[in-house]
Design a protein around this motif. Structure first.
Motif, PDB file in Angstrom:
ATOM      1  N   LEU A  38       1.215  -6.749  -6.089  1.00  0.00           N
ATOM      2  CA  LEU A  38       0.789  -6.720  -4.688  1.00  0.00           C
ATOM      3  C   LEU A  38       1.414  -5.562  -3.912  1.00  0.00           C
ATOM      4  N   THR A  39       2.627  -5.146  -4.288  1.00  0.00           N
ATOM      5  CA  THR A  39       3.273  -4.036  -3.568  1.00  0.00           C
ATOM      6  C   THR A  39       2.451  -2.751  -3.649  1.00  0.00           C
ATOM      7  N   ASN A  40       1.684  -2.583  -4.728  1.00  0.00           N
ATOM      8  CA  ASN A  40       0.864  -1.374  -4.884  1.00  0.00           C
ATOM      9  C   ASN A  40      -0.388  -1.406  -4.022  1.00  0.00           C
ATOM     10  N   CYS A  41      -0.620  -2.521  -3.342  1.00  0.00           N
ATOM     11  CA  CYS A  41      -1.821  -2.660  -2.511  1.00  0.00           C
ATOM     12  C   CYS A  41      -1.560  -2.332  -1.041  1.00  0.00           C
ATOM     13  N   TYR A  42      -0.301  -2.024  -0.702  1.00  0.00           N
ATOM     14  CA  TYR A  42       0.007  -1.680   0.689  1.00  0.00           C
ATOM     15  C   TYR A  42      -0.740  -0.417   1.109  1.00  0.00           C
ATOM     16  N   ARG A  43      -0.821   0.539   0.191  1.00  0.00           N
ATOM     17  CA  ARG A  43      -1.612   1.743   0.443  1.00  0.00           C
ATOM     18  C   ARG A  43      -2.790   1.766  -0.524  1.00  0.00           C
ATOM     19  N   ALA A  44      -3.930   2.239  -0.065  1.00  0.00           N
ATOM     20  CA  ALA A  44      -5.124   2.297  -0.908  1.00  0.00           C
ATOM     21  C   ALA A  44      -5.931   3.556  -0.545  1.00  0.00           C
ATOM     22  N   PRO A  45      -6.585   4.195  -1.514  1.00  0.00           N
ATOM     23  CA  PRO A  45      -6.690   3.749  -2.904  1.00  0.00           C
ATOM     24  C   PRO A  45      -5.456   4.068  -3.756  1.00  0.00           C
ATOM     25  N   HIS A  46      -4.642   5.058  -3.337  1.00  0.00           N
ATOM     26  CA  HIS A  46      -3.447   5.395  -4.119  1.00  0.00           C
ATOM     27  C   HIS A  46      -2.250   4.637  -3.554  1.00  0.00           C
ATOM     28  N   PRO A  47      -1.405   4.038  -4.420  1.00  0.00           N
ATOM     29  CA  PRO A  47      -0.294   3.207  -3.932  1.00  0.00           C
ATOM     30  C   PRO A  47       0.816   3.967  -3.216  1.00  0.00           C
ATOM     31  N   VAL A  48       0.820   5.309  -3.276  1.00  0.00           N
ATOM     32  CA  VAL A  48       1.876   6.100  -2.626  1.00  0.00           C
ATOM     33  C   VAL A  48       1.329   6.939  -1.479  1.00  0.00           C
ATOM     34  N   THR A  49       0.171   7.552  -1.674  1.00  0.00           N
ATOM     35  CA  THR A  49      -0.364   8.478  -0.670  1.00  0.00           C
ATOM     36  C   THR A  49      -1.587   7.938   0.067  1.00  0.00           C
ATOM     37  N   GLY A  50      -2.042   6.769  -0.280  1.00  0.00           N
ATOM     38  CA  GLY A  50      -3.252   6.225   0.337  1.00  0.00           C
ATOM     39  C   GLY A  50      -3.045   5.753   1.766  1.00  0.00           C
ATOM     40  N   LYS A  51      -4.120   5.266   2.366  1.00  0.00           N
ATOM     41  CA  LYS A  51      -4.087   4.747   3.729  1.00  0.00           C
ATOM     42  C   LYS A  51      -3.334   3.421   3.759  1.00  0.00           C
ATOM     43  N   ARG A  52      -2.540   3.212   4.820  1.00  0.00           N
ATOM     44  CA  ARG A  52      -1.763   1.984   4.948  1.00  0.00           C
ATOM     45  C   ARG A  52      -2.659   0.783   5.224  1.00  0.00           C
ATOM     46  N   ASN A  53      -2.291  -0.344   4.616  1.00  0.00           N
ATOM     47  CA  ASN A  53      -2.882  -1.636   4.953  1.00  0.00           C
ATOM     48  C   ASN A  53      -1.785  -2.457   5.633  1.00  0.00           C
ATOM     49  N   TYR A  54      -1.995  -2.833   6.875  1.00  0.00           N
ATOM     50  CA  TYR A  54      -0.926  -3.466   7.657  1.00  0.00           C
ATOM     51  C   TYR A  54      -0.791  -4.960   7.382  1.00  0.00           C
ATOM     52  N   THR A  55      -1.831  -5.568   6.832  1.00  0.00           N
ATOM     53  CA  THR A  55      -1.800  -7.004   6.587  1.00  0.00           C
ATOM     54  C   THR A  55      -2.356  -7.298   5.194  1.00  0.00           C
ATOM     55  N   TYR A  56      -2.128  -8.513   4.740  1.00  0.00           N
ATOM     56  CA  TYR A  56      -2.660  -8.957   3.454  1.00  0.00           C
ATOM     57  C   TYR A  56      -4.181  -8.852   3.447  1.00  0.00           C
ATOM     58  N   MET A  57      -4.818  -9.257   4.549  1.00  0.00           N
ATOM     59  CA  MET A  57      -6.277  -9.226   4.620  1.00  0.00           C
ATOM     60  C   MET A  57      -6.821  -7.803   4.539  1.00  0.00           C
ATOM     61  N   GLU A  58      -6.131  -6.850   5.166  1.00  0.00           N
ATOM     62  CA  GLU A  58      -6.569  -5.452   5.077  1.00  0.00           C
ATOM     63  C   GLU A  58      -6.452  -4.937   3.656  1.00  0.00           C
ATOM     64  N   ALA A  59      -5.413  -5.362   2.938  1.00  0.00           N
ATOM     65  CA  ALA A  59      -5.256  -4.958   1.542  1.00  0.00           C
ATOM     66  C   ALA A  59      -6.409  -5.497   0.702  1.00  0.00           C
ATOM     67  N   VAL A  60      -6.801  -6.751   0.952  1.00  0.00           N
ATOM     68  CA  VAL A  60      -7.929  -7.337   0.228  1.00  0.00           C
ATOM     69  C   VAL A  60      -9.214  -6.586   0.566  1.00  0.00           C
ATOM     70  N   ARG A  61      -9.406  -6.253   1.839  1.00  0.00           N
ATOM     71  CA  ARG A  61     -10.620  -5.531   2.245  1.00  0.00           C
ATOM     72  C   ARG A  61     -10.683  -4.156   1.575  1.00  0.00           C
ATOM     73  N   SER A  62      -9.551  -3.461   1.516  1.00  0.00           N
ATOM     74  CA  SER A  62      -9.530  -2.114   0.937  1.00  0.00           C
ATOM     75  C   SER A  62      -9.793  -2.121  -0.561  1.00  0.00           C
ATOM     76  N   ASN A  63      -9.326  -3.153  -1.247  1.00  0.00           N
ATOM     77  CA  ASN A  63      -9.415  -3.174  -2.702  1.00  0.00           C
ATOM     78  C   ASN A  63     -10.576  -3.998  -3.251  1.00  0.00           C
ATOM     79  N   LEU A  64     -10.954  -5.054  -2.547  1.00  0.00           N
ATOM     80  CA  LEU A  64     -11.980  -5.966  -3.063  1.00  0.00           C
ATOM     81  C   LEU A  64     -13.234  -6.023  -2.205  1.00  0.00           C
ATOM     82  N   GLY A  65     -13.202  -5.406  -1.027  1.00  0.00           N
ATOM     83  CA  GLY A  65     -14.372  -5.421  -0.170  1.00  0.00           C
ATOM     84  C   GLY A  65     -14.355  -6.572   0.818  1.00  0.00           C
ATOM     85  N   ALA A  66     -15.314  -6.553   1.744  1.00  0.00           N
ATOM     86  CA  ALA A  66     -15.316  -7.497   2.860  1.00  0.00           C
ATOM     87  C   ALA A  66     -15.692  -8.917   2.456  1.00  0.00           C
ATOM     88  N   THR A  67     -16.361  -9.086   1.328  1.00  0.00           N
ATOM     89  CA  THR A  67     -16.862 -10.414   0.974  1.00  0.00           C
ATOM     90  C   THR A  67     -15.729 -11.414   0.700  1.00  0.00           C
TER      91      THR A  67
END
Length: 479
Positions: free
Chosen positions: A87-116
């Motif tokens: 889960l720690t690698n999902c804070y930034r997406a698509p790359h875990p180091v240089t990607g865009k920040r996800n501020y919440t668990y739900m944003e991480a899910v949206r970035s990686n798995l989509g809105a559904t």
């Protein structure tokens, strides 16, 4: 000409100084610079994990016995650390180091798995956060009532009528949370988390010490390989239900994945947030697992198959009453902080949504400065005051209606464990790494998820049965 050149250089220098100052105050996303470290993150984790769950582990061990109990604790710790690392690698997406920040668990899910899948994540996360807040209100009131009883017995004698109502202490806990809930965001809770973590370690040490003293004295209960015995302690149906409920209690004791992204969002960078968070997760899970084994195993050895749901209540209210009082005080202080650690992400999500939905309503966004000193600043927001107060009041009322410590703890742990600790981290990892369907790694990941789902279903059923059984004989607001 030379004078114009000098003035131009001075202006450029001043602009550069302003830009440097701005860069020192803000992060790459324009938000105030994060200052969290591996130690503050570890404190948040310990505060979140070593909560009221540790108090029920001796009871859980008594239901599972000397083999299944320790093995279950160990497996839950391994699974929790493994999936937390994913889960720690999902804070930034698509790359875990240089990607865009996800501020919440739900944003991480949206970035990686989509809105559904975001709605499923949101329901699981926020139901679990609300349930945990209710559970902590119940636990804090039990500890406060225990202090009152101990003081009464000490002053009036062991035969005195020292019965007290938990409801009064639940209301008092709620009043405290109304004030603390006005802290604007999660980033300002680092000091409360450190204090709460120290308190949680303190009462765990006391529980361990009292258990060891009871074992040394020889006044211990009967233990067995399989835990409580059918036909002696329980019937066969109760054995199954309580064993399932014990699984839920252990799952609750390890539940912090729902807060991991929010905790990771407090970390400064560099170094990379995912690397720091993995270290913090290892420190937090290792620390808590050590205490869990000590509290669970020593507590079971001390009380045997008659272990109480809350280990601190098993030592009585007499002597050493001051030590038991100290432990219960630490529980209360810890839960005051833990309530906020679990509630702040929910506060932030709802307030962000309303601000986006109604951007022109000043009632939602207007801040009234109350404290403006350099070291301490505090602004009051009327919307925050009203809605957070309503939230705390509702949690308090629900705690009064359902004051069943073990049953509530087991249900909360069961409902949240599989989706938040296992399913979403695994699915996001598979999506990030583009793991081929039906490959060896994909199959092993899915098997782990299915096994944890079965455990969650069993624990949920056992906990629901426990709540139903308790409700049949309970009259709310009667105390």
């Amino acid at each position: 000409m030379g004078e114009d050149r000098r003035m131009m250089v001075e202006k450029e220098s001043a602009a550069l100084d302003v830009e440097v100052s701005r860069n020192e105050e803000f992060d790459d996303d324009g938000r105030p610079r994060r200052t969290g470290t591996v130690w503050t993150a570890s404190a948040h984790i310990v505060t979140a994990v070593i909560g009221s769950g540790v108090l029920s582990l001796a009871w859980s061990m008594s239901q599972l016995g000397w083999i299944a109990g320790p093995v279950t604790l160990f497996l839950f710790s391994i699974i929790t650390f493994f999936t937390s690392s994913l889960l720690t690698n999902c804070y930034r997406a698509p790359h875990p180091v240089t990607g865009k920040r996800n501020y919440t668990y739900m944003e991480a899910v949206r970035s990686n798995l989509g809105a559904t899948q975001v709605w499923l994540c949101g329901i699981c996360q926020y139901v679990n956060l609300i349930g945990t807040a209710i559970g902590y209100t119940i636990t804090a009131s039990i500890s406060a009532a225990a202090i009152s009883k101990a003081s009464c017995f000490h002053k009036k004698g062991h035969e005195a009528d020292c019965s007290v109502a938990d409801t009064f202490y639940m209301v008092g806990f709620g009043v405290i949370q109304i004030f603390l809930s006005q802290l604007p965001n999660f980033h300002e809770l680092w000091w409360l988390s450190i204090l709460a973590a120290v308190m949680s370690l303190t009462y765990s040490f006391i529980a361990i010490g009292l258990s060891m003293a009871k074992i040394i004295s020889g006044n211990t209960g009967k233990t067995s390989i399989t835990g409580v015995e059918v036909g002696v302690d329980v019937d066969s149906a109760q054995k199954v239900w309580k064993a399932c409920q014990a699984l839920g209690d252990i799952a609750f004791a390890y539940s912090y994945s729902m807060l991991l992204i929010e905790i990771q969002d407090t970390l400064k960078s560099p170094p990379a947030e995912n690397k720091v968070m993995k270290k913090a997760s290892f420190i937090g899970v290792s620390t808590t697992t050590t205490f869990y084994f000590l509290c669970g195993c020593l507590g079971y050895a001390a009380f045997g198959n008659k272990a109480p749901g809350n280990i601190l209540t098993g030592f009585g209210f007499y002597e050493p009453f001051w030590l038991i009082d100290l432990a219960n005080i630490c529980v209360i202080i810890h839960l005051v902080g833990a309530f906020q650690v679990y509630s702040q992400p929910l506060f932030a999500a709802f307030e962000t949504w309303t601000a986006r939905k109604y951007p022109d309503v000043k009632f939602l966004t207007h801040e009234i400065p109350l404290i403006t000193s350099k070291r301490l600043k505090f602004k009051l927001n009327m919307f925050r005051l009203v809605w957070r107060t309503i939230f705390v009041v509702l949690c308090t009322v629900l705690a009064i209606v359902f004051p069943f410590f073990n049953d509530v703890v087991g249900f909360i742990g069961a409902v949240g464990f599989w989706p938040l600790t296992v399913y979403f981290p695994i699915e996001m990892y598979i999506q990030q790494k583009k793991i081929r369907k039906y490959s060896g790694k994909w199959i092993s990941m899915q098997l782990l998820s299915i096994v944890c789902l079965l455990v969650t279903l069993a624990a949920t059923i056992g906990s629901v049965e426990g709540v139903w059984d308790s409700l049949r004989s309970y009259k709310p607001f009667s105390e």
